[in-house]
Design an enzyme around this catalytic site. Structure first.
Site, PDB file in Angstrom:
ATOM      1  N   GLY A  12      46.054  47.610  24.418  1.00  0.00           N
ATOM      2  CA  GLY A  12      46.460  47.466  25.808  1.00  0.00           C
ATOM      3  C   GLY A  12      47.918  47.116  25.998  1.00  0.00           C
ATOM      4  O   GLY A  12      48.258  46.327  26.884  1.00  0.00           O
ATOM      5  N   ARG A  65      27.309  60.007  29.536  1.00  0.00           N
ATOM      6  CA  ARG A  65      28.607  59.720  30.123  1.00  0.00           C
ATOM      7  C   ARG A  65      28.461  59.295  31.583  1.00  0.00           C
ATOM      8  O   ARG A  65      29.133  58.391  32.064  1.00  0.00           O
ATOM      9  CB  ARG A  65      29.497  60.962  30.019  1.00  0.00           C
ATOM     10  CG  ARG A  65      30.959  60.700  30.289  1.00  0.00           C
ATOM     11  CD  ARG A  65      31.768  61.987  30.179  1.00  0.00           C
ATOM     12  NE  ARG A  65      31.608  62.642  28.890  1.00  0.00           N
ATOM     13  CZ  ARG A  65      32.279  62.320  27.796  1.00  0.00           C
ATOM     14  NH1 ARG A  65      33.145  61.327  27.833  1.00  0.00           N
ATOM     15  NH2 ARG A  65      32.094  62.972  26.664  1.00  0.00           N
ATOM     16  N   LEU A  93      36.368  60.853  31.671  1.00  0.00           N
ATOM     17  CA  LEU A  93      35.613  60.413  32.840  1.00  0.00           C
ATOM     18  C   LEU A  93      34.991  61.613  33.556  1.00  0.00           C
ATOM     19  O   LEU A  93      35.558  62.699  33.605  1.00  0.00           O
ATOM     20  CB  LEU A  93      36.533  59.653  33.794  1.00  0.00           C
ATOM     21  CG  LEU A  93      37.164  58.393  33.196  1.00  0.00           C
ATOM     22  CD1 LEU A  93      38.325  57.903  34.041  1.00  0.00           C
ATOM     23  CD2 LEU A  93      36.115  57.300  33.030  1.00  0.00           C
ATOM     24  N   ASN A 107      47.235  57.257  35.335  1.00  0.00           N
ATOM     25  CA  ASN A 107      47.137  57.298  33.882  1.00  0.00           C
ATOM     26  C   ASN A 107      48.525  57.547  33.316  1.00  0.00           C
ATOM     27  O   ASN A 107      49.382  58.153  33.971  1.00  0.00           O
ATOM     28  CB  ASN A 107      46.189  58.423  33.453  1.00  0.00           C
ATOM     29  CG  ASN A 107      46.027  58.494  31.947  1.00  0.00           C
ATOM     30  OD1 ASN A 107      45.753  57.480  31.296  1.00  0.00           O
ATOM     31  ND2 ASN A 107      46.200  59.674  31.368  1.00  0.00           N
ATOM     32  N   HIS A 109      50.186  59.403  29.984  1.00  0.00           N
ATOM     33  CA  HIS A 109      49.848  60.294  28.872  1.00  0.00           C
ATOM     34  C   HIS A 109      51.081  60.461  27.988  1.00  0.00           C
ATOM     35  O   HIS A 109      52.193  60.660  28.502  1.00  0.00           O
ATOM     36  CB  HIS A 109      49.389  61.654  29.408  1.00  0.00           C
ATOM     37  CG  HIS A 109      48.996  62.609  28.325  1.00  0.00           C
ATOM     38  ND1 HIS A 109      47.814  62.488  27.626  1.00  0.00           N
ATOM     39  CD2 HIS A 109      49.638  63.689  27.805  1.00  0.00           C
ATOM     40  CE1 HIS A 109      47.741  63.456  26.731  1.00  0.00           C
ATOM     41  NE2 HIS A 109      48.836  64.196  26.812  1.00  0.00           N
ATOM     42  N   SER A 136      54.265  60.822  30.494  1.00  0.00           N
ATOM     43  CA  SER A 136      54.106  61.142  31.917  1.00  0.00           C
ATOM     44  C   SER A 136      53.120  60.181  32.555  1.00  0.00           C
ATOM     45  O   SER A 136      52.053  59.918  31.987  1.00  0.00           O
ATOM     46  CB  SER A 136      53.586  62.569  32.109  1.00  0.00           C
ATOM     47  OG  SER A 136      54.390  63.516  31.449  1.00  0.00           O
ATOM     48  N   THR A 141      43.022  63.433  38.015  1.00  0.00           N
ATOM     49  CA  THR A 141      42.189  64.434  38.673  1.00  0.00           C
ATOM     50  C   THR A 141      41.108  64.868  37.692  1.00  0.00           C
ATOM     51  O   THR A 141      41.163  64.521  36.507  1.00  0.00           O
ATOM     52  CB  THR A 141      43.027  65.653  39.110  1.00  0.00           C
ATOM     53  OG1 THR A 141      43.572  66.293  37.943  1.00  0.00           O
ATOM     54  CG2 THR A 141      44.146  65.245  40.052  1.00  0.00           C
ATOM     55  N   LEU A 144      41.438  67.262  32.803  1.00  0.00           N
ATOM     56  CA  LEU A 144      41.930  66.268  31.848  1.00  0.00           C
ATOM     57  C   LEU A 144      43.441  66.388  31.642  1.00  0.00           C
ATOM     58  O   LEU A 144      43.969  67.470  31.415  1.00  0.00           O
ATOM     59  CB  LEU A 144      41.212  66.445  30.502  1.00  0.00           C
ATOM     60  CG  LEU A 144      41.581  65.453  29.393  1.00  0.00           C
ATOM     61  CD1 LEU A 144      41.142  64.050  29.765  1.00  0.00           C
ATOM     62  CD2 LEU A 144      40.961  65.883  28.063  1.00  0.00           C
ATOM     63  N   ASP A 145      44.124  65.248  31.737  1.00  0.00           N
ATOM     64  CA  ASP A 145      45.560  65.152  31.495  1.00  0.00           C
ATOM     65  C   ASP A 145      46.371  66.082  32.400  1.00  0.00           C
ATOM     66  O   ASP A 145      47.391  66.650  31.999  1.00  0.00           O
ATOM     67  CB  ASP A 145      45.889  65.425  30.018  1.00  0.00           C
ATOM     68  CG  ASP A 145      45.306  64.363  29.101  1.00  0.00           C
ATOM     69  OD1 ASP A 145      45.144  63.217  29.546  1.00  0.00           O
ATOM     70  OD2 ASP A 145      44.998  64.686  27.936  1.00  0.00           O
ATOM     71  N   GLU A 174      57.018  54.519  27.702  1.00  0.00           N
ATOM     72  CA  GLU A 174      55.831  54.263  28.528  1.00  0.00           C
ATOM     73  C   GLU A 174      55.896  52.878  29.150  1.00  0.00           C
ATOM     74  O   GLU A 174      55.537  52.688  30.326  1.00  0.00           O
ATOM     75  CB  GLU A 174      54.559  54.382  27.687  1.00  0.00           C
ATOM     76  CG  GLU A 174      54.239  55.779  27.193  1.00  0.00           C
ATOM     77  CD  GLU A 174      52.981  55.797  26.338  1.00  0.00           C
ATOM     78  OE1 GLU A 174      52.046  55.038  26.631  1.00  0.00           O
ATOM     79  OE2 GLU A 174      52.958  56.567  25.361  1.00  0.00           O
TER      80      GLU A 174
END
Length: 216
Positions: A12, A65, A93, A107, A109, A136, A141, A144-145, A174
């Site tokens: 984290g 999931r 997700l 997020n 990435h 980024s 959405t 994915l990514d 980041e």
């Protein structure tokens, strides 16, 4: 006072960067909870030491999931967050989960999207022979990514780099762009216009870094 929930799977470090920036810069927000999908996630210790509620929703305890996402959403919604921050959360997700938090889930990435989605991004960059790599921050959405990009940071790819060296350089970026993007959201400065994110008032939504990983 806006409320933030952060999801992690491991150490984290981006969660730490957000928590520290929130306290240091006096955002009109607080990190309400940190939720991990692994009970051994190292970042839980940092959150607890900083007085943040920690919750574990172990994905291995669920048959599907969808059932995991339902339980995760239940814990998130207990905090009624304005923003959900994915900080090294290593779970794909479901569409229903993503739609539940549409426009309020970010997020980071480790690539310059749309290049190198998925895993092993640093090795992908090395294999492709690119000279510039980076990270980024984007709205999440169902694809994915992907999703509207809020901010990007770029670093040089150096001769002799391996995936670990490149990852460390990108991670430093980041830690700069993710807290910055979260602050913009908290301040109500972001708006999604189709596939683009507008920032008001305008300021650079990019960061170029030198070899040491510092903005230039």
């Amino acid at each position: 006072m806006k409320k933030i929930v952060i999801l992690i799977s491991g150490r984290g470090s981006n969660m730490e960067a957000v928590v520290r920036a929130c306290a240091r810069e006096g955002w009109p927000a607080r990190v309400q909870a940190v939720i991990a999908n692994r009970p051994d996630a190292a970042g839980l210790g940092f959150a607890q030491a900083n007085g943040i509620e920690t919750i574990v929703v172990d994905h291995r305890q669920f048959e599907s999931r969808a059932s995991f996402d339902t339980a995760l959403a239940r814990e998130i919604d207990r905090s009624a967050p304005d923003l959900v921050v994915l900080a090294g959360f290593m779970r794909v997700l479901t569409d229903a989960f993503v739609e539940r938090y549409a426009g309020r889930m970010l997020n980071v990435h480790p690539s310059l999207l749309p290049c190198f989605a998925g895993l092993r991004t640093h090795q992908q960059a090395l294999d492709a022979g690119v000279r510039v790599h980076g990270a980024s921050v984007h709205f999440v959405t169902p694809t994915l990514d992907h999703g509207p990009i809020v901010a990007q940071g770029a670093v040089p790819v150096l001769a002799g780099d391996d995936a670990a060296a490149l990852a460390a350089r990108v991670l430093a970026v980041e830690h700069v762009i993710y807290p910055r993007a979260v602050r913009w959201f908290i301040e109500g400065r972001l708006s999604i216009e189709g596939e683009r994110v507008a920032l008001t008032p305008s300021e650079p939504q990019w960061l170029f870094a030198d070899i040491a990983g510092e903005g230039v």
